[in-house]
Design a protein around this motif. Sequence first.
Motif, PDB file in Angstrom:
ATOM      1  N   ARG A  62      -8.444  -2.947   2.677  1.00  0.00           N
ATOM      2  CA  ARG A  62      -7.060  -3.066   2.199  1.00  0.00           C
ATOM      3  C   ARG A  62      -6.568  -4.510   2.323  1.00  0.00           C
ATOM      4  O   ARG A  62      -5.946  -5.049   1.399  1.00  0.00           O
ATOM      5  CB  ARG A  62      -6.132  -2.126   2.985  1.00  0.00           C
ATOM      6  CG  ARG A  62      -6.355  -0.657   2.694  1.00  0.00           C
ATOM      7  CD  ARG A  62      -5.372   0.190   3.479  1.00  0.00           C
ATOM      8  NE  ARG A  62      -5.627   1.608   3.306  1.00  0.00           N
ATOM      9  CZ  ARG A  62      -4.698   2.531   3.146  1.00  0.00           C
ATOM     10  NH1 ARG A  62      -3.419   2.183   3.151  1.00  0.00           N
ATOM     11  NH2 ARG A  62      -5.019   3.800   2.997  1.00  0.00           N
ATOM     12  N   ARG A  63      -6.831  -5.111   3.472  1.00  0.00           N
ATOM     13  CA  ARG A  63      -6.399  -6.505   3.666  1.00  0.00           C
ATOM     14  C   ARG A  63      -7.077  -7.418   2.662  1.00  0.00           C
ATOM     15  O   ARG A  63      -6.456  -8.340   2.108  1.00  0.00           O
ATOM     16  CB  ARG A  63      -6.703  -6.958   5.092  1.00  0.00           C
ATOM     17  CG  ARG A  63      -5.733  -6.428   6.137  1.00  0.00           C
ATOM     18  CD  ARG A  63      -5.858  -7.193   7.447  1.00  0.00           C
ATOM     19  NE  ARG A  63      -7.206  -7.103   7.992  1.00  0.00           N
ATOM     20  CZ  ARG A  63      -7.620  -6.125   8.794  1.00  0.00           C
ATOM     21  NH1 ARG A  63      -6.791  -5.148   9.129  1.00  0.00           N
ATOM     22  NH2 ARG A  63      -8.857  -6.123   9.271  1.00  0.00           N
TER      23      ARG A  63
ATOM     24  N   TRP B  67       0.797  -1.227   0.000  1.00  0.00           N
ATOM     25  CA  TRP B  67       0.000   0.000   0.000  1.00  0.00           C
ATOM     26  C   TRP B  67       0.828   1.274   0.000  1.00  0.00           C
ATOM     27  O   TRP B  67       0.317   2.351  -0.329  1.00  0.00           O
ATOM     28  CB  TRP B  67      -0.966  -0.013   1.186  1.00  0.00           C
ATOM     29  CG  TRP B  67      -2.044  -1.021   0.953  1.00  0.00           C
ATOM     30  CD1 TRP B  67      -2.196  -2.218   1.575  1.00  0.00           C
ATOM     31  CD2 TRP B  67      -3.088  -0.932  -0.020  1.00  0.00           C
ATOM     32  NE1 TRP B  67      -3.280  -2.893   1.057  1.00  0.00           N
ATOM     33  CE2 TRP B  67      -3.843  -2.128   0.080  1.00  0.00           C
ATOM     34  CE3 TRP B  67      -3.461   0.022  -0.969  1.00  0.00           C
ATOM     35  CZ2 TRP B  67      -4.950  -2.374  -0.731  1.00  0.00           C
ATOM     36  CZ3 TRP B  67      -4.548  -0.222  -1.773  1.00  0.00           C
ATOM     37  CH2 TRP B  67      -5.283  -1.407  -1.650  1.00  0.00           C
TER      38      TRP B  67
ATOM     39  N   GLU C 297      -0.231   5.378  -1.402  1.00  0.00           N
ATOM     40  CA  GLU C 297      -0.606   6.299  -0.337  1.00  0.00           C
ATOM     41  C   GLU C 297      -1.117   7.613  -0.935  1.00  0.00           C
ATOM     42  O   GLU C 297      -0.671   8.038  -1.999  1.00  0.00           O
ATOM     43  CB  GLU C 297       0.587   6.573   0.579  1.00  0.00           C
ATOM     44  CG  GLU C 297       0.862   5.454   1.572  1.00  0.00           C
ATOM     45  CD  GLU C 297      -0.337   5.095   2.422  1.00  0.00           C
ATOM     46  OE1 GLU C 297      -1.010   6.024   2.927  1.00  0.00           O
ATOM     47  OE2 GLU C 297      -0.628   3.899   2.558  1.00  0.00           O
TER      48      GLU C 297
ATOM     49  N   ASP D 219     -10.692   1.419   4.132  1.00  0.00           N
ATOM     50  CA  ASP D 219     -10.403   1.082   5.524  1.00  0.00           C
ATOM     51  C   ASP D 219      -9.449  -0.115   5.570  1.00  0.00           C
ATOM     52  O   ASP D 219      -9.140  -0.741   4.551  1.00  0.00           O
ATOM     53  CB  ASP D 219     -11.691   0.816   6.307  1.00  0.00           C
ATOM     54  CG  ASP D 219     -12.527  -0.326   5.746  1.00  0.00           C
ATOM     55  OD1 ASP D 219     -11.958  -1.258   5.131  1.00  0.00           O
ATOM     56  OD2 ASP D 219     -13.766  -0.284   5.912  1.00  0.00           O
ATOM     57  N   GLU D 220      -8.976  -0.438   6.759  1.00  0.00           N
ATOM     58  CA  GLU D 220      -7.964  -1.488   6.888  1.00  0.00           C
ATOM     59  C   GLU D 220      -8.491  -2.844   6.439  1.00  0.00           C
ATOM     60  O   GLU D 220      -7.773  -3.637   5.822  1.00  0.00           O
ATOM     61  CB  GLU D 220      -7.448  -1.558   8.321  1.00  0.00           C
ATOM     62  CG  GLU D 220      -6.535  -0.406   8.700  1.00  0.00           C
ATOM     63  CD  GLU D 220      -5.341  -0.280   7.771  1.00  0.00           C
ATOM     64  OE1 GLU D 220      -4.715  -1.309   7.445  1.00  0.00           O
ATOM     65  OE2 GLU D 220      -5.046   0.849   7.349  1.00  0.00           O
TER      66      GLU D 220
END
Length: 220
Positions: free
Chosen positions: A133-134, A117, A121, A129-130
Amino acid sequence: MDILLVGGLWLDGSVWDDVAAALRSLGHRPVPVTLPAHAGATLDDQVAAVLAAVDAASGEPVVVGHSAAATLAWLAADARPPAVSRVVLVGGFPAADGRPYADFFPLRDGAMPFPGWAAFEGPDSADLDEATRRSIEDAAIPVPEGVATGVVRLTDERRYDVPVVVVCPEFGPEQARKWVEAGEVPELAKAGRVEFVDIDSGHWPMYTKPVELARLIARS
């Protein structure tokens, strides 16, 4: 109308699930395209998969290309200019003839893995959100070297007659127009009809704004 959905680097057809559901509710037939990504796959293989979807469509489909796959959508317009009713480019622009398809990141063991990531940026990923992303990173499919470094070949100038809609996520329509006018996107500079529309999202609106993206595609 049939709407062919082609995801960008590292993505398969499932990335369009929520967009496809919204398009169906609007009365369209979405067709997510999963591109060949096995070891040894080439750019020609991926183009062939998109063209097979064009040939199987009912009527003249809209071809949607996200990010790097904007080039695949444009290659479909080049190969089937009378059969493609419109090209929708989401967060990407077509590469010019003779250019590599997507040699943007380092290759490793014959493929271009998701680079992490840090490479995205800023506006590209600010709305992710996290958990999302995962999810994207865990599902990322390495891009075969023969795809990433494949050379784009465009042969039919009738592609310039195919209407184009550029959906602008992490950049705005005015910025996109300036890039085209400055000669940074030569294929769109020659296109006869190009429309720019805004969407308030990062680079992956199919995750963060799927309903809005579907409406923009349908409106085109």
